[in-house]
Design a protein around this motif. Structure first.
Motif, PDB file in Angstrom:
ATOM      1  N   VAL A  74       0.838  -1.204   0.000  1.00  0.00           N
ATOM      2  CA  VAL A  74       0.000   0.000   0.000  1.00  0.00           C
ATOM      3  C   VAL A  74       0.870   1.250   0.000  1.00  0.00           C
ATOM      4  CG1 VAL A  74      -1.657   1.332   1.350  1.00  0.00           C
ATOM      5  CG2 VAL A  74      -1.966  -1.129   1.081  1.00  0.00           C
ATOM      6  N   THR A  75       1.899   1.269   0.842  1.00  0.00           N
ATOM      7  CA  THR A  75       2.765   2.451   0.956  1.00  0.00           C
ATOM      8  C   THR A  75       3.531   2.709  -0.331  1.00  0.00           C
ATOM      9  OG1 THR A  75       3.016   2.000   3.323  1.00  0.00           O
ATOM     10  CG2 THR A  75       4.567   3.543   2.332  1.00  0.00           C
ATOM     11  N   ILE A  76       4.125   1.670  -0.896  1.00  0.00           N
ATOM     12  CA  ILE A  76       4.926   1.851  -2.103  1.00  0.00           C
ATOM     13  C   ILE A  76       4.036   2.263  -3.266  1.00  0.00           C
ATOM     14  CG2 ILE A  76       4.855  -0.529  -2.931  1.00  0.00           C
ATOM     15  CD1 ILE A  76       7.922   1.751  -2.937  1.00  0.00           C
ATOM     16  N   SER A  77       2.805   1.708  -3.317  1.00  0.00           N
ATOM     17  CA  SER A  77       1.880   2.076  -4.394  1.00  0.00           C
ATOM     18  C   SER A  77       1.491   3.546  -4.287  1.00  0.00           C
ATOM     19  CB  SER A  77       0.634   1.194  -4.351  1.00  0.00           C
ATOM     20  OG  SER A  77       0.971  -0.167  -4.521  1.00  0.00           O
ATOM     21  N   LEU A  78       1.121   3.974  -3.081  1.00  0.00           N
ATOM     22  CA  LEU A  78       0.748   5.369  -2.887  1.00  0.00           C
ATOM     23  C   LEU A  78       1.908   6.297  -3.210  1.00  0.00           C
ATOM     24  CD1 LEU A  78      -1.377   5.197   0.397  1.00  0.00           C
ATOM     25  CD2 LEU A  78      -2.197   5.667  -1.906  1.00  0.00           C
ATOM     26  N   PHE A  79       3.101   5.916  -2.763  1.00  0.00           N
ATOM     27  CA  PHE A  79       4.255   6.784  -2.995  1.00  0.00           C
ATOM     28  C   PHE A  79       4.548   6.904  -4.487  1.00  0.00           C
ATOM     29  CE2 PHE A  79       8.748   7.513  -3.676  1.00  0.00           C
ATOM     30  CZ  PHE A  79       8.976   8.635  -2.900  1.00  0.00           C
ATOM     31  N   VAL A  80       4.541   5.759  -5.174  1.00  0.00           N
ATOM     32  CA  VAL A  80       4.845   5.789  -6.610  1.00  0.00           C
ATOM     33  C   VAL A  80       3.813   6.642  -7.354  1.00  0.00           C
ATOM     34  CG1 VAL A  80       4.937   4.370  -8.693  1.00  0.00           C
ATOM     35  CG2 VAL A  80       6.104   3.617  -6.624  1.00  0.00           C
ATOM     36  N   ILE A  81       2.530   6.474  -6.990  1.00  0.00           N
ATOM     37  CA  ILE A  81       1.474   7.263  -7.644  1.00  0.00           C
ATOM     38  C   ILE A  81       1.659   8.745  -7.362  1.00  0.00           C
ATOM     39  CG2 ILE A  81      -1.006   7.746  -7.653  1.00  0.00           C
ATOM     40  CD1 ILE A  81      -1.429   4.742  -7.135  1.00  0.00           C
ATOM     41  N   LEU A  82       1.858   9.092  -6.083  1.00  0.00           N
ATOM     42  CA  LEU A  82       2.005  10.506  -5.714  1.00  0.00           C
ATOM     43  C   LEU A  82       3.287  11.098  -6.290  1.00  0.00           C
ATOM     44  CD1 LEU A  82       0.805  10.382  -2.003  1.00  0.00           C
ATOM     45  CD2 LEU A  82      -0.443  11.262  -3.985  1.00  0.00           C
ATOM     46  N   LEU A  83       4.398  10.326  -6.236  1.00  0.00           N
ATOM     47  CA  LEU A  83       5.670  10.823  -6.762  1.00  0.00           C
ATOM     48  C   LEU A  83       5.568  11.085  -8.250  1.00  0.00           C
ATOM     49  CD1 LEU A  83       8.745  11.378  -6.498  1.00  0.00           C
ATOM     50  CD2 LEU A  83       9.097   8.948  -6.954  1.00  0.00           C
ATOM     51  N   SER A 125       2.872  11.476 -10.041  1.00  0.00           N
ATOM     52  CA  SER A 125       1.919  12.551 -10.310  1.00  0.00           C
ATOM     53  C   SER A 125       2.566  13.915 -10.083  1.00  0.00           C
ATOM     54  CB  SER A 125       0.681  12.398  -9.420  1.00  0.00           C
ATOM     55  OG  SER A 125       0.030  11.175  -9.677  1.00  0.00           O
ATOM     56  N   GLY A 126       3.296  14.023  -8.974  1.00  0.00           N
ATOM     57  CA  GLY A 126       3.960  15.289  -8.673  1.00  0.00           C
ATOM     58  C   GLY A 126       5.013  15.643  -9.702  1.00  0.00           C
ATOM     59  N   MET A 127       5.845  14.655 -10.067  1.00  0.00           N
ATOM     60  CA  MET A 127       6.884  14.916 -11.066  1.00  0.00           C
ATOM     61  C   MET A 127       6.266  15.268 -12.417  1.00  0.00           C
ATOM     62  SD  MET A 127       9.603  11.911 -10.095  1.00  0.00           S
ATOM     63  CE  MET A 127      10.613  12.277 -11.509  1.00  0.00           C
ATOM     64  N   TYR A 128       5.192  14.543 -12.759  1.00  0.00           N
ATOM     65  CA  TYR A 128       4.554  14.828 -14.039  1.00  0.00           C
ATOM     66  C   TYR A 128       3.983  16.246 -14.068  1.00  0.00           C
ATOM     67  CZ  TYR A 128       1.401  14.551 -18.015  1.00  0.00           C
ATOM     68  OH  TYR A 128       0.764  14.803 -19.187  1.00  0.00           O
ATOM     69  N   LEU A 129       3.376  16.658 -12.943  1.00  0.00           N
ATOM     70  CA  LEU A 129       2.833  18.015 -12.873  1.00  0.00           C
ATOM     71  C   LEU A 129       3.932  19.057 -13.014  1.00  0.00           C
ATOM     72  CD1 LEU A 129       0.169  17.649 -10.037  1.00  0.00           C
ATOM     73  CD2 LEU A 129      -0.254  18.001 -12.475  1.00  0.00           C
ATOM     74  N   TYR A 177      12.315  12.087 -16.604  1.00  0.00           N
ATOM     75  CA  TYR A 177      11.209  11.738 -15.718  1.00  0.00           C
ATOM     76  C   TYR A 177      11.172  10.232 -15.456  1.00  0.00           C
ATOM     77  CZ  TYR A 177       6.383  10.428 -14.659  1.00  0.00           C
ATOM     78  OH  TYR A 177       5.266   9.862 -14.135  1.00  0.00           O
ATOM     79  N   LEU A 178      11.322   9.449 -16.506  1.00  0.00           N
ATOM     80  CA  LEU A 178      11.306   7.998 -16.337  1.00  0.00           C
ATOM     81  C   LEU A 178      12.463   7.512 -15.475  1.00  0.00           C
ATOM     82  CD1 LEU A 178      10.294   6.869 -19.951  1.00  0.00           C
ATOM     83  CD2 LEU A 178       8.879   6.817 -17.882  1.00  0.00           C
TER      84      LEU A 178
END
Length: 467
Positions: A10-19, A21-25, A170-171
């Protein structure tokens, strides 16, 4: 799936999604700013080109040469001039493409998106064609016997290259951060969840019968507190189970001892009765056999009375009052003195001015049994002393003898029902082994503490300390 694995995923999934998303923004905002800057540059460059073309169109109109071929030559000159910057120009007159020749069918160079342009409007658009970004500027550049529409297109090569570089960066950054976090989070969760794994291990150990298993508690966080509570619970469970086992063993010992106590007198009674019934015996022998039967029956009767007394004390509430210790001594002095004289043992009482709160009959029974045991522990010429004194606000009655003493490994068993230190001698004297057990119950009923100090061949001291 284990708890730490669920937390990890759960933690790694949330972090990867948020990270991501933030980098993409961040990257998208940077790209949009660059794109806006390119739009401004394209609009400025278009104004400069369109102004020059307008001036040239007016000149051609003044010369009467405002025709297709001169216009194409004019547009070709400008396009060649800006060829290195990948600028492409398109010119329409009244819906027909003049330049480039034959390109009126190109999707982004027709007039379908120009029909609603006003005469002074300049429209700037960013297009995507063949995977590349293109800045497109359109306006009505001239009006003379028809409307002349000019379209400017510039391929944003540098911006496209920068965006591709941003995508690669980014990748790489996302992959690096994600892998780094995955490793760090794995190690961190393994360390944080170690106490939980130890709790699971301890529960498994206790389930397997290892009641001494405990968790090593470190720190003061919630898991450490849980570990402490778990240890306390385990200690309580172990203590309760040991107590249950001890009580079960005591009950079994009581049953075994009771059965053993009954065997001897019942066997004797049955033997003598059978002898009288089946053998030819004289009147004198019958009288002797009946005497033995009476003795054994009396022993069983005494045993039953002792057991009944113990049972009654567990069920009934006793009436207590303030009683002088001297009165307790006086109540048991004469019968014990007679027993002492029969065995050649001297009996002394001292003190007794103190008062204790309790039941007089039960307390006399307590002292009687203790002194009686002391008398039987002494040889002829021995001495038993009963005394009372006040120590630190507590009345303490002491019974001391100089008899045979008790082995150290047997002191803890003295108050168990039917327990005897010298089994053969005590049975021969008609004693049941319930006296000290009865004393323990009486002391407990009065909230008193009873302790034994003894040394073999030197004697025994019994302390009864009242609250």
């Amino acid at each position: 799936m284990k708890l730490w694995q669920k937390i990890y995923l759960v933690t790694i999934s949330l972090f990867v999604i948020l990270l991501n998303s933030g980098m993409y923004l961040v990257f998208d905002m940077t790209y949009q700013k660059n794109l806006a800057a390119e739009q401004k540059n394209a609009a400025s460059e278009y104004r400069m080109i369109s102004a020059n073309i307008l001036q040239s169109l007016r000149g051609l109109a003044g010369q009467g040469r405002l025709k297709k071929e001169p216009l194409r030559s004019l547009l070709q000159i400008y396009e060649n001039y800006y060829a290195n910057e990948q600028v492409h120009l398109t010119l329409w007159k009244d819906g027909q493409c003049i330049y480039p020749k034959g390109d009126s069918s190109l999707p982004d160079r027709n007039l379908s998106n120009l029909t609603n342009l006003s005469k002074e409007e300049i429209r700037v658009t960013i297009l995507s064609r063949d995977g590349e970004r293109i800045a497109q500027v359109q306006s009505i550049v001239y009006e003379n016997n028809g409307l002349y529409h000019l379209q400017y297109e510039k391929t944003l090569s540098e911006l496209n290259a920068a965006w591709q570089q941003l995508e690669r960066s980014y990748l790489l950054v996302s992959l690096g951060f994600s892998l780094g976090l995955a490793v760090l989070l794995f190690l961190l969760l393994r360390r944080i969840m170690k106490p939980v794994r130890e709790l699971t291990w301890m529960a498994d150990e206790m389930r397997s019968g290892n009641l001494s298993a405990r968790v090593l508690v470190k720190g003061a966080d919630d898991i450490a507190v849980l570990g402490e509570h778990f240890n306390e619970m385990a200690q309580k469970i172990q203590s309760d189970i040991l107590q249950i086992q001890k009580e079960a063993q005591a009950k079994q010992d009581f049953v075994d001892n009771f059965a053993h106590e009954l065997k001897s007198p019942i066997t004797s009674i049955y033997g003598f009765a059978e002898y009288i019934q089946k053998a030819k015996v004289s009147q004198q022998e019958i009288i002797e056999c009946m005497g033995f039967i009476m003795d054994e029956s009396s022993r069983l009767l005494h045993l039953s009375y002792m057991l009944l007394d113990m049972a009654q004390m567990r069920k009934k509430e006793i009436v207590m009052c303030d009683t002088a210790v001297q009165k307790l001594f006086d109540g048991i002095r004469e019968p014990l003195k007679q027993i002492g004289e029969e065995r050649g043992v001297n009996l002394e009482f001292s003190g007794g001015s103190q008062y204790v709160r309790g039941n007089e009959i039960l307390l006399q029974s307590l002292l009687y049994n203790l002194i009686h045991n002391g008398i039987y522990a002494c040889k002829e010429g021995g001495k038993v002393t009963a005394s009372a004194e006040c120590i630190q606000g507590h009345v303490c009655i002491t019974v001391k003898d100089n008899g045979c003493g008790i082995p150290q490994n047997e002191i803890e068993k003295l108050t168990e029902p039917f327990y005897r230190t010298d089994k053969s001698r005590n049975r021969a004297e008609g004693r049941t082994g319930l006296g000290l057990s009865l004393c323990r119950q009486i002391a407990d009923l009065h909230g008193a503490e009873i302790h034994f100090l003894s040394e073999e061949n030197k004697g025994t001291k019994v302390f009864v300390r009242f609250p």
